[in-house]
Scaffold this active site. Sequence first.
Site, PDB file in Angstrom:
ATOM      1  N   GLU A   1      19.220  68.620  -3.115  1.00  0.00           N
ATOM      2  CA  GLU A   1      19.045  67.186  -3.377  1.00  0.00           C
ATOM      3  C   GLU A   1      17.684  66.918  -3.994  1.00  0.00           C
ATOM      4  O   GLU A   1      17.546  66.137  -4.934  1.00  0.00           O
ATOM      5  CB  GLU A   1      19.230  66.400  -2.083  1.00  0.00           C
ATOM      6  CG  GLU A   1      19.009  64.913  -2.194  1.00  0.00           C
ATOM      7  CD  GLU A   1      19.917  64.222  -3.211  1.00  0.00           C
ATOM      8  OE1 GLU A   1      20.905  64.831  -3.660  1.00  0.00           O
ATOM      9  OE2 GLU A   1      19.613  63.082  -3.579  1.00  0.00           O
TER      10      GLU A   1
ATOM     11  N   TRP B   1      27.844  52.737 -21.786  1.00  0.00           N
ATOM     12  CA  TRP B   1      27.478  54.150 -21.608  1.00  0.00           C
ATOM     13  C   TRP B   1      28.457  54.898 -22.487  1.00  0.00           C
ATOM     14  O   TRP B   1      29.657  54.958 -22.200  1.00  0.00           O
ATOM     15  CB  TRP B   1      27.616  54.564 -20.148  1.00  0.00           C
ATOM     16  CG  TRP B   1      27.127  55.956 -19.883  1.00  0.00           C
ATOM     17  CD1 TRP B   1      25.838  56.368 -19.734  1.00  0.00           C
ATOM     18  CD2 TRP B   1      27.939  57.133 -19.765  1.00  0.00           C
ATOM     19  NE1 TRP B   1      25.800  57.726 -19.516  1.00  0.00           N
ATOM     20  CE2 TRP B   1      27.070  58.225 -19.536  1.00  0.00           C
ATOM     21  CE3 TRP B   1      29.307  57.381 -19.809  1.00  0.00           C
ATOM     22  CZ2 TRP B   1      27.517  59.527 -19.359  1.00  0.00           C
ATOM     23  CZ3 TRP B   1      29.765  58.671 -19.643  1.00  0.00           C
ATOM     24  CH2 TRP B   1      28.877  59.735 -19.437  1.00  0.00           C
TER      25      TRP B   1
END
Length: 616
Positions: A489, A74
């Site tokens: 969320e 990453w």
Amino acid sequence: MCGIIGYVGKDSAAPILLDGLRRLEYRGYDSSGLAILNGSGMEVRKCSGRLQNLRTLVAGSPIKGSCGISHTRWATHGPPTDENAHPHLDNTGKLALVHNGVIENHQSLRNGLEKNGHTFRSQTDSEVLAHLIGDIFDKQTEGTAEMRLVDAVRKALRKVTGTYGIVVVHEDAPDFLVGARLGSPLVVGLGKGENFLASDVAAVISHTSDAIYLNDHDLVYMTGEDFKIESLDGGSVSFEVSRVEFTEEQVEMGDFPHYMLKEIFEQPDSILNAFRGRLSDEEASAKLGGLNLTPQQLREVDRIVLVGCGTASHAAMVGEYLIESLARIPTEVEIASEFRYRNLPLDKSTLIFVISQSGETIDTLAAMREGQRKGHRVLGIVNTVGSTIARESDGGCYLHSGPEIGVAATKSFTSQVTVLALLAILLGRMRHLSMAAGKQILQEIRELPDKVKTILEQSDRIRDIALKYLDAEGMLFLGRQFNFPTALEGALKMKEISYIFASGHPSAELKHGIIALVSEDLPSVFIAPSDSVLEKNISNIEEVKARKGPVIAITTEGNEEVARIADDVIYIPPVVECLSPILASIPLQLLAYHFSVAKGCDVDKPRNLAKSVTVE
Ligand code: AGP
């Protein structure tokens, strides 16, 4: 963050390293590579793009050898190119290194090495570390190659500031691995005639269940037959061999098309595992043995700070409402990356919890250490056994959700809220929460798994709703009280895997600016169960409808009023208000999942993201 794995043993290293990377891809997936000692030297294969590209490269040009290292990346320094992919070599090309973390003083180290004639092939900080270790190794003349390599790693790391989890091999030390960690996880896997080093034990679960979770400043070196762990300064360290509690099939996808969908459907079990053995009917309370605090100590707590990032911070916000309503203790939520720098005024009777699925999020880890530095007990609510936060916290609770591989957190959110509900009940029953009220909430908790199952049965219907709004370029998520965090969320789920803009707000905030966005092209998702603020939510839905805004509503079974005014409705079973986020979040997970799959997004490995953020 990245995934690393090293192998030394009797079998061919390439398939083991490639399969290990497959299990680590959730940690980073913009490039990958491996280096294997083939008996007469070392061969390296590495490339940008997904792991399949590396598999193709290795298939086309196989490598023999039973000792090697590999990495899935990453990107932190330098774009994801072939040259920037790991492993990185030293100046001689005889040493290879894989690294997870950030070398903060890489530029000054690089300048010094370049002055000494080193030539770099990449733009990465990690390559500097490979050159530094190789440079020291080449200047050593005393001792075996293996011990010179250990010494070179030790001396190089003393010059480094930043974080690392590394594994190193050298042609002159065949069948030998050296690893070290500071701030990035590294686990030893102990096999029979073979040993492993990996960022996450999931990478080696096919070969062994015996693991040693290294601590910061640990250095390890190993052959297939033996291993040794020392501290970076050369002293001996104690360690324990843990038995990994999850199985290989728990790490596999099974019959599901994506890990995310598998983990959404695991929630009846994962929520059950979060409260299993923790409900006390006799006391009408919860039992949380790992808090390491006596009832008297818990009774003295007069302020609670809940710390986390991303989804964990949303769970913390539900926890704030839960603890304040059930235990009447002032509670606040701090985003970990803010908490660690803002010098919050805390007094002795403040209790801090850090919440983290991975137990490795660097900001949450740093927040924990900052709280401990000030003398506070910091407890962890963590999923990953043996993770750094789990090991360094002063106690806490495991979620027992099993591995969560999908980058988008799903089962960890509902399990975090479940554990926070247990904590609120425990603290409340030491204060003003009556036995009758405690019993009622315990019963509601017991009923959650079956209620979750009824919601999951609507998955196909929720997919149809998602398809209806596939052209939406944005989405609003709105809720009140316990479901304001649920709205946050839901918005995070949608944006992180579909890449459309999505934002969550308290429903009443619509009139304070948000409603200017409402149009027929912008769907609004309302979490509007039959609770104490239903009428207020209905008014807000009406306001959106009056401006031609499409409305998807999540409400309680039988609520005809909401069904009448919304364009689409998803029902959840009746539940006590304080637990409604656990049920209401599941349709939001499914909505985001189906929407994103229909848009052709990679829901398990969304762009630019990784499962656990172990770099700042
Ligand atoms: C949520 O879907 C994301 N995966 C991300 O926000 C995540 O919740 C955050 O990075 C915290 O991770 P942790 O729980 O492992 O600390």
